[in-house]
Design a protein around this motif. Structure first.
Motif, PDB file in Angstrom:
ATOM      1  N   CYS A 120      33.372  35.772  51.199  1.00 17.13           N
ATOM      2  CA  CYS A 120      33.337  34.725  50.347  1.00 17.13           C
ATOM      3  C   CYS A 120      33.658  35.255  48.873  1.00 17.13           C
ATOM      4  O   CYS A 120      33.449  36.376  48.564  1.00 17.13           O
ATOM      5  CB  CYS A 120      31.607  34.308  50.257  1.00 17.13           C
ATOM      6  SG  CYS A 120      31.431  33.004  48.605  1.00 17.13           S
ATOM      7  N   ALA A 121      34.683  34.330  48.189  1.00 15.66           N
ATOM      8  CA  ALA A 121      35.468  34.787  46.969  1.00 15.66           C
ATOM      9  C   ALA A 121      34.629  34.164  45.946  1.00 15.66           C
ATOM     10  O   ALA A 121      34.156  32.927  46.065  1.00 15.66           O
ATOM     11  CB  ALA A 121      36.815  34.647  47.050  1.00 15.66           C
ATOM     12  N   MET A 122      34.233  34.621  44.880  1.00  8.73           N
ATOM     13  CA  MET A 122      33.764  34.099  43.442  1.00  8.73           C
ATOM     14  C   MET A 122      34.830  34.262  42.379  1.00  8.73           C
ATOM     15  O   MET A 122      35.283  35.488  42.288  1.00  8.73           O
ATOM     16  CB  MET A 122      32.344  34.813  43.199  1.00  8.73           C
ATOM     17  CG  MET A 122      31.395  34.429  44.481  1.00  8.73           C
ATOM     18  SD  MET A 122      30.066  35.339  43.937  1.00  8.73           S
ATOM     19  CE  MET A 122      29.308  35.499  45.762  1.00  8.73           C
ATOM     20  N   GLY A 123      34.806  33.372  41.466  1.00 10.77           N
ATOM     21  CA  GLY A 123      35.887  33.453  40.392  1.00 10.77           C
ATOM     22  C   GLY A 123      35.219  34.176  39.270  1.00 10.77           C
ATOM     23  O   GLY A 123      34.044  34.634  39.199  1.00 10.77           O
ATOM     24  N   ALA A 124      35.866  34.761  38.263  1.00  5.57           N
ATOM     25  CA  ALA A 124      35.326  35.484  37.244  1.00  5.57           C
ATOM     26  C   ALA A 124      34.553  34.907  36.407  1.00  5.57           C
ATOM     27  O   ALA A 124      33.645  35.533  35.979  1.00  5.57           O
ATOM     28  CB  ALA A 124      36.760  36.037  36.620  1.00  5.57           C
ATOM     29  N   ASP A 125      34.475  33.550  36.432  1.00  5.61           N
ATOM     30  CA  ASP A 125      33.583  32.961  35.486  1.00  5.61           C
ATOM     31  C   ASP A 125      31.925  32.472  36.186  1.00  5.61           C
ATOM     32  O   ASP A 125      31.252  31.920  35.489  1.00  5.61           O
ATOM     33  CB  ASP A 125      33.909  31.800  34.886  1.00  5.61           C
ATOM     34  CG  ASP A 125      34.527  30.602  35.999  1.00  5.61           C
ATOM     35  OD1 ASP A 125      34.468  31.241  37.202  1.00  5.61           O
ATOM     36  OD2 ASP A 125      34.817  29.363  35.354  1.00  5.61           O
ATOM     37  N   ILE A 126      32.014  33.230  37.472  1.00  6.52           N
ATOM     38  CA  ILE A 126      30.842  32.488  38.429  1.00  6.52           C
ATOM     39  C   ILE A 126      29.485  33.275  37.760  1.00  6.52           C
ATOM     40  O   ILE A 126      29.592  34.285  37.185  1.00  6.52           O
ATOM     41  CB  ILE A 126      31.238  32.847  39.705  1.00  6.52           C
ATOM     42  CG1 ILE A 126      30.368  31.866  40.706  1.00  6.52           C
ATOM     43  CG2 ILE A 126      30.410  34.264  40.163  1.00  6.52           C
ATOM     44  CD1 ILE A 126      31.078  30.477  40.787  1.00  6.52           C
ATOM     45  N   ILE A 127      28.507  32.504  37.803  1.00  7.20           N
ATOM     46  CA  ILE A 127      27.022  33.056  37.394  1.00  7.20           C
ATOM     47  C   ILE A 127      26.222  32.653  38.791  1.00  7.20           C
ATOM     48  O   ILE A 127      26.144  31.803  39.480  1.00  7.20           O
ATOM     49  CB  ILE A 127      26.027  32.509  36.354  1.00  7.20           C
ATOM     50  CG1 ILE A 127      27.227  32.590  34.981  1.00  7.20           C
ATOM     51  CG2 ILE A 127      24.735  32.927  36.119  1.00  7.20           C
ATOM     52  CD1 ILE A 127      26.732  31.428  34.069  1.00  7.20           C
ATOM     53  N   HIS A 128      25.891  33.927  39.470  1.00  9.54           N
ATOM     54  CA  HIS A 128      25.003  33.852  40.884  1.00  9.54           C
ATOM     55  C   HIS A 128      23.551  34.494  40.799  1.00  9.54           C
ATOM     56  O   HIS A 128      23.473  35.571  39.932  1.00  9.54           O
ATOM     57  CB  HIS A 128      26.093  33.834  41.985  1.00  9.54           C
ATOM     58  CG  HIS A 128      26.321  35.285  42.468  1.00  9.54           C
ATOM     59  ND1 HIS A 128      26.446  35.650  43.410  1.00  9.54           N
ATOM     60  CD2 HIS A 128      26.447  36.376  41.387  1.00  9.54           C
ATOM     61  CE1 HIS A 128      26.488  37.084  43.542  1.00  9.54           C
ATOM     62  NE2 HIS A 128      26.617  37.374  42.311  1.00  9.54           N
ATOM     63  N   SER A 129      22.792  34.304  41.430  1.00  7.27           N
ATOM     64  CA  SER A 129      21.729  35.151  42.178  1.00  7.27           C
ATOM     65  C   SER A 129      21.830  35.245  43.589  1.00  7.27           C
ATOM     66  O   SER A 129      22.144  34.248  44.061  1.00  7.27           O
ATOM     67  CB  SER A 129      20.311  34.536  41.646  1.00  7.27           C
ATOM     68  OG  SER A 129      20.120  33.090  41.989  1.00  7.27           O
ATOM     69  N   VAL A 130      20.996  36.081  43.949  1.00  7.96           N
ATOM     70  CA  VAL A 130      21.333  36.452  45.384  1.00  7.96           C
ATOM     71  C   VAL A 130      19.949  36.811  46.140  1.00  7.96           C
ATOM     72  O   VAL A 130      19.072  37.495  45.363  1.00  7.96           O
ATOM     73  CB  VAL A 130      22.263  37.835  45.492  1.00  7.96           C
ATOM     74  CG1 VAL A 130      22.383  37.902  47.227  1.00  7.96           C
ATOM     75  CG2 VAL A 130      23.482  37.774  44.819  1.00  7.96           C
ATOM     76  N   THR A 131      19.852  36.377  47.199  1.00 12.62           N
ATOM     77  CA  THR A 131      18.455  36.572  47.763  1.00 12.62           C
ATOM     78  C   THR A 131      18.988  36.897  49.301  1.00 12.62           C
ATOM     79  O   THR A 131      19.788  36.225  50.003  1.00 12.62           O
ATOM     80  CB  THR A 131      17.715  35.178  47.875  1.00 12.62           C
ATOM     81  OG1 THR A 131      17.121  34.966  46.795  1.00 12.62           O
ATOM     82  CG2 THR A 131      16.373  35.424  48.729  1.00 12.62           C
ATOM     83  N   ASN A 132      18.133  38.072  49.606  1.00 16.09           N
ATOM     84  CA  ASN A 132      18.251  38.496  51.238  1.00 16.09           C
ATOM     85  C   ASN A 132      17.182  37.659  51.852  1.00 16.09           C
ATOM     86  O   ASN A 132      15.986  37.966  51.545  1.00 16.09           O
ATOM     87  CB  ASN A 132      18.046  40.036  51.222  1.00 16.09           C
ATOM     88  CG  ASN A 132      17.864  40.267  52.955  1.00 16.09           C
ATOM     89  OD1 ASN A 132      18.000  39.323  53.737  1.00 16.09           O
ATOM     90  ND2 ASN A 132      17.597  41.544  53.126  1.00 16.09           N
ATOM     91  N   PRO A 133      17.404  36.565  52.741  1.00 14.05           N
ATOM     92  CA  PRO A 133      16.315  35.814  53.095  1.00 14.05           C
ATOM     93  C   PRO A 133      15.478  36.075  54.502  1.00 14.05           C
ATOM     94  O   PRO A 133      14.720  35.337  54.949  1.00 14.05           O
ATOM     95  CB  PRO A 133      17.135  34.479  53.266  1.00 14.05           C
ATOM     96  CG  PRO A 133      18.161  34.935  53.937  1.00 14.05           C
ATOM     97  CD  PRO A 133      18.773  36.023  53.114  1.00 14.05           C
ATOM     98  N   ILE A 134      15.849  37.462  54.740  1.00 15.78           N
ATOM     99  CA  ILE A 134      15.320  37.902  56.270  1.00 15.78           C
ATOM    100  C   ILE A 134      14.436  39.231  55.952  1.00 15.78           C
ATOM    101  O   ILE A 134      14.781  39.719  54.930  1.00 15.78           O
ATOM    102  CB  ILE A 134      16.503  38.185  57.117  1.00 15.78           C
ATOM    103  CG1 ILE A 134      17.515  39.114  56.579  1.00 15.78           C
ATOM    104  CG2 ILE A 134      17.066  36.885  57.548  1.00 15.78           C
ATOM    105  CD1 ILE A 134      18.458  39.703  57.645  1.00 15.78           C
ATOM    106  N   PRO A 135      13.687  39.466  56.952  1.00 14.46           N
ATOM    107  CA  PRO A 135      12.795  40.628  56.754  1.00 14.46           C
ATOM    108  C   PRO A 135      13.557  41.729  57.218  1.00 14.46           C
ATOM    109  O   PRO A 135      12.631  42.904  57.490  1.00 14.46           O
ATOM    110  CB  PRO A 135      11.430  40.183  57.785  1.00 14.46           C
ATOM    111  CG  PRO A 135      12.112  39.536  58.534  1.00 14.46           C
ATOM    112  CD  PRO A 135      13.281  38.601  58.070  1.00 14.46           C
TER     113      PRO A 135
END
Ligand SMILES: [Fe+2]
Length: 185
Positions: A120-135
């Protein structure tokens, strides 16, 4: 077959030929199409952390492992990013800036779930948060179109969503806390 030196050279050539994330995304997509061969080279992930595979002013390549259920607060990179999952899963929330009575804040604007073989590509202006949803641990190749460790990045307080300077130390502690939970300090 994944060959680390070749992957790094392919990323460098992609960035040299195309300053956008398009060519780099293709390189990452090709790599994660065979996730087992990446594990053979980089090893089965055993703890949360981030291993820098290459760093220059034009390109950073990380081998990044998220701990079980780990969440990284909203942040920006100010350079494009390509994320390729080779083990586990990542759920991303994308945020946009808004003005509120309390001052500038962010609000959720979208989401993207990524699974093994996704690039997945994200542009330079992106703001994101990330969760690993698995154990289990999640492992991904993260490629950035510049120096990931620059000092001009922001993060947002996860409780009140206000902007502040990105703190690499807080991130480091987050990975350490995740590993303490894993019992593999
Ligand atoms: Fe990020």
């Amino acid at each position: 077959m994944f060959v680390l030196d070749r992957f790094i050279e392919d990323c460098r050539a992609a960035v040299a030929a195309d300053p956008t994330h398009k060519a780099a995304r293709e390189v990452v997509a090709r790599a994660v199409a065979d996730p087992g061969s990446i594990v053979k080279v980089l090893g089965e992930p055993t703890k949360a952390g981030n291993q820098c595979l290459f760093r220059s002013p034009e390109l950073t390549i990380l081998n990044l492992t998220w701990g079980p259920y780990m969440t990284l607060r909203p942040h920006n990179h100010r350079i494009w990013a390509v994320i390729g999952i080779y083990e586990g899963a990542e759920d991303n929330v994308f945020w946009r800036r808004i003005e509120t009575e309390a001052g500038p804040r962010i609000e959720a604007a979208g989401a993207k779930s990524m699974r093994v073989k996704d690039a997945c590509a994200m542009g330079a202006d992106i703001i994101h948060s990330v969760t690993n949803p698995i154990p289990r641990l999640t492992a991904a190749l993260h490629v950035y179109g510049g120096d990931f460790y620059r000092d001009d990045r922001s993060e947002w307080d996860p409780e009140n969503l206000s902007e502040r300077h990105f703190d690499f130390e807080t991130s480091k502690r987050l990975f350490e806390a995740s590993n303490a939970l894993l019992g593999r300090v």
